[in-house]
Design an enzyme around this catalytic site. Structure first.
Site, PDB file in Angstrom:
ATOM      1  N   LYS A  13       0.204  -1.071   0.126  1.00 57.54           N
ATOM      2  CA  LYS A  13      -0.081   0.262   0.230  1.00 57.54           C
ATOM      3  C   LYS A  13       1.063   0.832  -0.016  1.00 57.54           C
ATOM      4  CE  LYS A  13      -2.315  -1.059   3.814  1.00 57.54           C
ATOM      5  NZ  LYS A  13      -1.398  -2.104   3.585  1.00 57.54           N
ATOM      6  N   ARG A  88      -9.688  -0.093   8.942  1.00 59.78           N
ATOM      7  CA  ARG A  88      -8.725  -1.479   9.608  1.00 59.78           C
ATOM      8  C   ARG A  88     -10.032  -2.322  10.305  1.00 59.78           C
ATOM      9  NH1 ARG A  88      -3.208   0.160   9.118  1.00 59.78           N
ATOM     10  NH2 ARG A  88      -1.802  -1.315   9.621  1.00 59.78           N
ATOM     11  N   ARG A 127      11.507  -5.066   5.118  1.00 57.06           N
ATOM     12  CA  ARG A 127      11.040  -3.613   4.809  1.00 57.06           C
ATOM     13  C   ARG A 127      11.941  -2.603   5.697  1.00 57.06           C
ATOM     14  NH1 ARG A 127       5.253  -2.027   5.660  1.00 57.06           N
ATOM     15  NH2 ARG A 127       5.625  -2.288   7.228  1.00 57.06           N
ATOM     16  N   ARG A 160      11.490  -0.376  10.872  1.00 61.47           N
ATOM     17  CA  ARG A 160      10.326  -0.207  12.123  1.00 61.47           C
ATOM     18  C   ARG A 160      10.759  -1.285  13.041  1.00 61.47           C
ATOM     19  NH1 ARG A 160       5.391   0.602   8.288  1.00 61.47           N
ATOM     20  NH2 ARG A 160       4.321  -0.762  10.140  1.00 61.47           N
ATOM     21  N   ARG A 171       0.838  -8.593  13.878  1.00 59.46           N
ATOM     22  CA  ARG A 171       0.406  -7.909  12.896  1.00 59.46           C
ATOM     23  C   ARG A 171      -0.985  -8.830  12.282  1.00 59.46           C
ATOM     24  NH1 ARG A 171       4.960  -4.365  10.742  1.00 59.46           N
ATOM     25  NH2 ARG A 171       3.384  -3.414   9.859  1.00 59.46           N
TER      26      ARG A 171
END
Ligand code: ADP
Ligand code: AMP
Length: 214
Positions: A13, A88, A127, A160, A171
């Site tokens: 996204k 969400r 990431r 992160r 998650r």
């Protein structure tokens, strides 16, 4: 036109948002980015959000919904916005649609990025994110030109906290339990385009822009 970019964490996204926003001339509204900005500034909201983010849990609906409503009311969002990471939960979706309705606005399109579960952990744990502008990279699929330095703003590119593998798994579990059901809620409301997000970044971008008729 307001657009929702929907999909699990790691679907792409954030990666695709810039091209869509540029093509539609609308701002990118990412609730995750808003929380990270608050955290960087050390605000009470940032600290509250961190307590949930670090556990791979969702920030409570009431907190998120207030933030989104005030962001969407800002001048630059009057022609629509690209929502990334929101809604969400079904409660967030209900609030969003009723708030937009009250403003005489509506969601034009929902882009649902579909990616097989087994691809998500490697994408998220690889990431890397810019501390300065939030741009995202990937250690192997999309590395910055210079290691640790953002291509866009020259900021520091780091991992992160919530992209550590253990939190990533939490998650994804939260996504299946609380967010995946939002898609079934969205479908009867209007146009949902499901796009294969497992293709290359360039192919996914073409498919999204095509679905939006750009
Ligand atoms: P989201 O915003 O949906 O959580 P991101 O856009 O941050 O996901 O993408 C997660 C990771 O996967 C990033 O490291 C990004 O560079 C990488 N990525 C995104 N799209 C693709 C793709 N189509 N192919 C390979 N890697 C991708
Ligand atoms: P993201 O950057 O979209 O991956 O979001 C990072 C984290 O911020 C999530 O794991 C949640 O803890 C929190 N968050 C972001 N958006 C929402 C939302 N719409 N509702 C609840 N929590 C959110």
């Amino acid at each position: 036109m307001d657009v929702i970019l929907f999909g699990p964490p790691g679907a792409g996204k954030g990666t695709q948002a810039a091209a869509v926003c540029e093509a539609l001339s609308i701002p990118h509204v990412s609730t995750g980015d808003i929380f990270r900005r608050h955290l960087k500034e050390g605000t009470p909201l940032g600290l509250l959000a961190k307590s949930f983010m670090d556990k791979g849990e969702l920030v409570p609906d009431s907190v998120v919904c207030d933030i989104v409503a005030s962001r969407l009311a800002e001048a630059d969002c009057q022609g629509g916005a690209l929502l990334d990471g929101f809604p969400r939960t079904v409660a967030q979706a209900e609030m969003l649609y009723s708030w937009l309705d009250g403003q005489g606005r509506e969601i034009g399109t929902v882009i649902n990025l579909q990616v097989e579960g087994s691809m998500l952990v490697p994408r998220l744990s690889g990431r890397r994110t810019c501390l300065g502008c939030g741009a995202t990279f990937h250690v192997s699929h999309n590395p910055p030109k210079k290691l640790g330095v953002c291509d866009r703003c020259s900021g520091d590119v780091v991992q992160r906290n919530d992209d550590l593998e253990e939190t990533v798994r939490l998650r994804l579990y939260t996504y299946e339990r609380e967010t995946a059901p939002v898609l079934a809620w969205l479908k009867p409301k209007g146009t949902v385009y499901t796009i294969d997000g497992s293709k290359s970044i360039a192919q996914v971008q073409l498919a999204i822009l095509g679905a939006l008729g750009i």
